[in-house]
Design a protein around this motif. Structure first.
Motif, PDB file in Angstrom:
ATOM      1  N   ARG A 115     -71.419  66.592  -7.483  1.00 24.57           N
ATOM      2  CA  ARG A 115     -72.918  66.787  -7.391  1.00 24.57           C
ATOM      3  C   ARG A 115     -73.772  65.658  -7.007  1.00 24.57           C
ATOM      4  O   ARG A 115     -74.906  66.024  -6.669  1.00 24.57           O
ATOM      5  CB  ARG A 115     -73.435  67.398  -8.802  1.00 24.57           C
ATOM      6  N   THR A 116     -73.323  64.552  -7.270  1.00 27.26           N
ATOM      7  CA  THR A 116     -74.087  63.204  -6.797  1.00 27.26           C
ATOM      8  C   THR A 116     -73.595  62.551  -5.708  1.00 27.26           C
ATOM      9  O   THR A 116     -74.304  61.551  -5.383  1.00 27.26           O
ATOM     10  CB  THR A 116     -74.161  62.468  -8.180  1.00 27.26           C
ATOM     11  N   SER A 117     -72.635  63.215  -5.164  1.00 27.78           N
ATOM     12  CA  SER A 117     -71.994  62.387  -3.963  1.00 27.78           C
ATOM     13  C   SER A 117     -72.843  62.722  -2.641  1.00 27.78           C
ATOM     14  O   SER A 117     -73.057  63.813  -2.436  1.00 27.78           O
ATOM     15  CB  SER A 117     -70.634  62.803  -3.828  1.00 27.78           C
ATOM     16  N   LEU A 118     -72.919  61.724  -1.886  1.00 30.84           N
ATOM     17  CA  LEU A 118     -73.542  61.702  -0.546  1.00 30.84           C
ATOM     18  C   LEU A 118     -72.177  62.094   0.353  1.00 30.84           C
ATOM     19  O   LEU A 118     -71.405  61.470   0.410  1.00 30.84           O
ATOM     20  CB  LEU A 118     -73.954  60.440   0.019  1.00 30.84           C
ATOM     21  N   MET A 119     -72.523  63.412   0.843  1.00 26.79           N
ATOM     22  CA  MET A 119     -71.258  63.840   1.938  1.00 26.79           C
ATOM     23  C   MET A 119     -71.752  63.809   3.235  1.00 26.79           C
ATOM     24  O   MET A 119     -72.844  63.966   3.461  1.00 26.79           O
ATOM     25  CB  MET A 119     -70.959  65.319   1.243  1.00 26.79           C
ATOM     26  N   GLY A 120     -70.570  63.581   4.032  1.00 17.74           N
ATOM     27  CA  GLY A 120     -70.761  63.716   5.298  1.00 17.74           C
ATOM     28  C   GLY A 120     -69.694  64.200   6.282  1.00 17.74           C
ATOM     29  O   GLY A 120     -68.512  64.322   5.917  1.00 17.74           O
ATOM     30  N   TRP A 121     -70.103  64.631   7.447  1.00 20.08           N
ATOM     31  CA  TRP A 121     -69.211  65.112   8.479  1.00 20.08           C
ATOM     32  C   TRP A 121     -69.098  64.248   9.381  1.00 20.08           C
ATOM     33  O   TRP A 121     -70.186  63.640   9.822  1.00 20.08           O
ATOM     34  CB  TRP A 121     -69.494  66.362   9.101  1.00 20.08           C
ATOM     35  N   TYR A 122     -67.982  63.725   9.900  1.00 19.72           N
ATOM     36  CA  TYR A 122     -67.574  62.789  11.092  1.00 19.72           C
ATOM     37  C   TYR A 122     -66.886  63.352  12.194  1.00 19.72           C
ATOM     38  O   TYR A 122     -66.141  64.473  11.937  1.00 19.72           O
ATOM     39  CB  TYR A 122     -67.238  61.592  10.480  1.00 19.72           C
ATOM     40  N   ARG A 123     -66.676  62.531  13.351  1.00 17.02           N
ATOM     41  CA  ARG A 123     -65.805  62.985  14.190  1.00 17.02           C
ATOM     42  C   ARG A 123     -65.230  62.095  15.066  1.00 17.02           C
ATOM     43  O   ARG A 123     -65.898  60.956  15.197  1.00 17.02           O
ATOM     44  CB  ARG A 123     -66.304  64.159  15.097  1.00 17.02           C
ATOM     45  N   GLN A 124     -64.109  62.412  15.547  1.00 13.68           N
ATOM     46  CA  GLN A 124     -63.328  61.208  16.515  1.00 13.68           C
ATOM     47  C   GLN A 124     -62.592  61.813  17.373  1.00 13.68           C
ATOM     48  O   GLN A 124     -61.903  62.679  17.563  1.00 13.68           O
ATOM     49  CB  GLN A 124     -62.363  60.246  15.548  1.00 13.68           C
ATOM     50  N   THR A 125     -62.810  61.200  18.623  1.00 13.16           N
ATOM     51  CA  THR A 125     -61.935  61.652  19.889  1.00 13.16           C
ATOM     52  C   THR A 125     -61.002  60.528  19.962  1.00 13.16           C
ATOM     53  O   THR A 125     -61.244  59.479  19.797  1.00 13.16           O
ATOM     54  CB  THR A 125     -62.637  61.845  21.264  1.00 13.16           C
ATOM     55  N   PRO A 126     -59.799  60.789  20.875  1.00 16.50           N
ATOM     56  CA  PRO A 126     -58.912  59.771  21.020  1.00 16.50           C
ATOM     57  C   PRO A 126     -59.749  58.704  22.018  1.00 16.50           C
ATOM     58  O   PRO A 126     -60.121  58.721  22.836  1.00 16.50           O
ATOM     59  CB  PRO A 126     -57.814  60.674  22.213  1.00 16.50           C
ATOM     60  N   GLY A 127     -59.246  57.638  21.467  1.00 16.48           N
ATOM     61  CA  GLY A 127     -59.855  56.122  22.041  1.00 16.48           C
ATOM     62  C   GLY A 127     -61.292  55.755  21.790  1.00 16.48           C
ATOM     63  O   GLY A 127     -61.744  55.163  22.175  1.00 16.48           O
ATOM     64  N   SER A 128     -61.867  56.539  20.926  1.00 17.81           N
ATOM     65  CA  SER A 128     -63.193  56.397  20.620  1.00 17.81           C
ATOM     66  C   SER A 128     -63.503  56.067  19.069  1.00 17.81           C
ATOM     67  O   SER A 128     -62.445  56.699  18.389  1.00 17.81           O
ATOM     68  CB  SER A 128     -64.133  57.500  20.842  1.00 17.81           C
TER      69      SER A 128
ATOM     70  N   VAL B 205     -61.468  65.724  16.491  1.00 21.14           N
ATOM     71  CA  VAL B 205     -61.167  65.767  15.088  1.00 21.14           C
ATOM     72  C   VAL B 205     -62.361  65.650  13.941  1.00 21.14           C
ATOM     73  O   VAL B 205     -62.961  64.427  14.270  1.00 21.14           O
ATOM     74  CB  VAL B 205     -59.908  64.814  14.567  1.00 21.14           C
ATOM     75  N   TYR B 206     -62.696  66.527  13.288  1.00 26.36           N
ATOM     76  CA  TYR B 206     -63.685  66.486  12.461  1.00 26.36           C
ATOM     77  C   TYR B 206     -63.106  66.125  11.014  1.00 26.36           C
ATOM     78  O   TYR B 206     -62.179  66.865  10.472  1.00 26.36           O
ATOM     79  CB  TYR B 206     -64.371  67.755  12.313  1.00 26.36           C
ATOM     80  N   TYR B 207     -63.929  65.172  10.376  1.00 24.70           N
ATOM     81  CA  TYR B 207     -63.509  64.583   9.017  1.00 24.70           C
ATOM     82  C   TYR B 207     -64.836  64.818   8.097  1.00 24.70           C
ATOM     83  O   TYR B 207     -65.734  64.726   8.389  1.00 24.70           O
ATOM     84  CB  TYR B 207     -63.164  63.197   9.270  1.00 24.70           C
ATOM     85  N   CYS B 208     -64.367  65.265   6.899  1.00 24.01           N
ATOM     86  CA  CYS B 208     -65.134  65.308   5.825  1.00 24.01           C
ATOM     87  C   CYS B 208     -65.004  63.915   4.755  1.00 24.01           C
ATOM     88  O   CYS B 208     -64.322  63.376   5.028  1.00 24.01           O
ATOM     89  CB  CYS B 208     -64.967  66.422   4.751  1.00 24.01           C
ATOM     90  N   HIS B 209     -66.044  63.552   4.443  1.00 24.42           N
ATOM     91  CA  HIS B 209     -65.989  61.865   3.941  1.00 24.42           C
ATOM     92  C   HIS B 209     -67.340  61.795   2.769  1.00 24.42           C
ATOM     93  O   HIS B 209     -68.233  62.378   2.861  1.00 24.42           O
ATOM     94  CB  HIS B 209     -66.673  60.906   5.110  1.00 24.42           C
ATOM     95  N   VAL B 210     -66.866  61.270   1.746  1.00 21.81           N
ATOM     96  CA  VAL B 210     -67.705  60.823   0.677  1.00 21.81           C
ATOM     97  C   VAL B 210     -68.438  59.615   1.202  1.00 21.81           C
ATOM     98  O   VAL B 210     -67.552  58.450   1.268  1.00 21.81           O
ATOM     99  CB  VAL B 210     -67.081  60.815  -0.765  1.00 21.81           C
ATOM    100  N   VAL B 211     -69.720  59.450   1.543  1.00 24.63           N
ATOM    101  CA  VAL B 211     -70.163  58.518   2.354  1.00 24.63           C
ATOM    102  C   VAL B 211     -70.143  57.345   1.291  1.00 24.63           C
ATOM    103  O   VAL B 211     -70.523  57.410  -0.039  1.00 24.63           O
ATOM    104  CB  VAL B 211     -71.617  58.531   2.731  1.00 24.63           C
ATOM    105  N   LYS B 212     -69.878  56.169   2.003  1.00 24.65           N
ATOM    106  CA  LYS B 212     -69.999  54.659   1.302  1.00 24.65           C
ATOM    107  C   LYS B 212     -68.739  54.716   0.375  1.00 24.65           C
ATOM    108  O   LYS B 212     -68.849  53.821  -0.818  1.00 24.65           O
ATOM    109  CB  LYS B 212     -71.261  54.434   0.475  1.00 24.65           C
TER     110      LYS B 212
END
Length: 113
Positions: A30-43, A92-99
């Motif tokens: 409930r208090t977590s800052l959440m994010g979606w990130y992505r990555q391609t090969p070589g980046s 590839v998309y990643y879910c992340h608990v920011v910080k």
């Protein structure tokens, strides 16, 4: 056990839509800052969108107007609705608990005809 489990990826044609989901466990969601990130090969991994516990959002320029991040604190789940998808959204998309060091395992999104 701290865990983020993504789902909803796959293959979609250009112009199509996908909704990614990320279910969290073992964190104070409930208090977590959440994010979606992505990555391609070589980046480097890049931010797509983030959302605060009360629903304030921020988007990368490429996501503005096409993607929408949301969350359901009762289900401990964060979503990424992706519309008008382009081949360059393939990643590839990643879910992340920011910080924090907490990441999901990643899920492939492929936009191709």
């Amino acid at each position: 056990q701290v865990q983020l489990v993504e789902s909803g990826g796959g293959l979609v044609q250009p112009g199509g839509s996908l909704r990614l989901s990320c279910e969290a466990s073992g964190i104070n969601f409930r208090t977590s800052l959440m994010g979606w990130y992505r990555q391609t090969p070589g980046s480097q991994r890049e931010s797509v969108a983030i959302i605060t516990g009360i629903g304030s959002t921020n988007y990368a320029d490429f996501a503005q107007g096409r993607f929408r991040i949301s969350r359901d604190n009762t289900k401990k789940t964060v979503y990424l609705q992706m519309n008008s998808l382009k081949p360059e959204d393939t990643a590839v998309y990643y879910c992340h608990v920011v910080k924090t060091g907490i990441w999901g395992q990643g899920i492939q999104v492929t936009v191709s005809s």
